[in-house]
Scaffold this motif. Sequence first.
Motif, short mmCIF file in Angstrom:
data_model
loop_
_atom_site.label_atom_id
_atom_site.label_comp_id
_atom_site.label_asym_id
_atom_site.label_seq_id
_atom_site.Cartn_x
_atom_site.Cartn_y
_atom_site.Cartn_z
N ALA A 140 -4.89 2.11 -1.81
CA ALA A 140 -3.95 3.21 -2.00
C ALA A 140 -4.15 3.90 -3.35
CB ALA A 140 -2.52 2.69 -1.89
N ASN A 161 -4.10 -1.91 1.65
CA ASN A 161 -3.55 -2.67 0.54
C ASN A 161 -3.35 -1.74 -0.65
OD1 ASN A 161 -6.14 -2.50 -0.91
ND2 ASN A 161 -6.87 -4.02 0.57
N ALA A 186 -4.55 3.26 4.06
CA ALA A 186 -4.80 2.20 3.07
C ALA A 186 -4.18 0.92 3.60
CB ALA A 186 -4.19 2.56 1.72
N SER A 233 0.83 -1.21 0.00
CA SER A 233 0.00 0.00 0.00
C SER A 233 0.86 1.26 0.00
CB SER A 233 -0.95 0.01 1.21
OG SER A 233 -0.27 0.22 2.42
#
Length: 327
Positions: free
Chosen positions: A301, A297, A295, A39
Amino acid sequence: MEYRTLGNTDLQLSAITYGAFAIGGNMWGGNEKQDSIASVKASIDNGVTTIDTAPFYGFGLSEELIGEAIKGYDRSRIQLLTKFGLVWDGSNQGKGDYFFDAEEDGKKIPIYKYASKSNVIKEAEESLKRLGTDYIDLLQIHWPDSTTPIHETMEALEQLIQQGKVRAAGVSNYSLAQVQEARQTIHIASNQVAYSMLNRSIEKDLVPYATDNQLGIIAYSPMERGLLTGKYFQDNKLKDNDHRNGYFQQFNLEKVQAFLDAITPMAKDKNASLSQLVLRWTTLQPGISVVLTGARNAEQAVQNARTMDIQLSDGELGFIEQELARL
């Protein structure tokens, strides 16, 4: 991506800034290391070059993951923002303000707000090591510590700047009066504070002061820890150790759901998620320098980064304000 000058500094930060609280794992029901690193990388690759973290996030883990994620990138392209002043390892020897008990592996860990000069220097050195860098772009006190004079804390930041270990100094969760007192010692660049559609209290005094005095405002919790994504109303099952079980109860959830229902058609019309619409609104509010968003993952992101592609007209902003007035 849009880049904005922070306060009175030469720092250029991405309007959407990566907030690294959740990847620390503690208070968020854990994390996945590889997803967390991915991320961070995806954020940088999509223009989110500013990363905000703190030693407290995962008791050092968040900073370590960021340090690992940024290896191989041009350091000059990345802005690392971190903090100090929350102590959990007993090194404060009982000094400072008791804050609360955190939990790790089922054990309660007392957290203290402690910002003495010696502790500021100590924590900065530890953060530099965990982040794998020789300078921090913005170093911020995490929470006010009533047991340490503000001028003492600010003198420590000034020392770190003179040594080249820190580029700019900031504060977090400071009242306007505390900001003004800190600025008697050092011209702090910013104040990181909670701000969202559901929490606009800073608009009364801090925002006017900031716009008149070259003070940057870094907004955290713009999504109210996920409540404004709308996902909670679709599947409100959270892990037992997720702090949001209690946090969300401060809001009138029925009214929040009605508000989100009202603006959902606008998000769909723009081929955007509710999260993106809420974040974009936040970046457009007066006085707000950058907006933090987490985020877990790479996919999340990328979606965060694409927030800045959304355009909102005066009429659309007016509609959102009209609906917010119903809350």
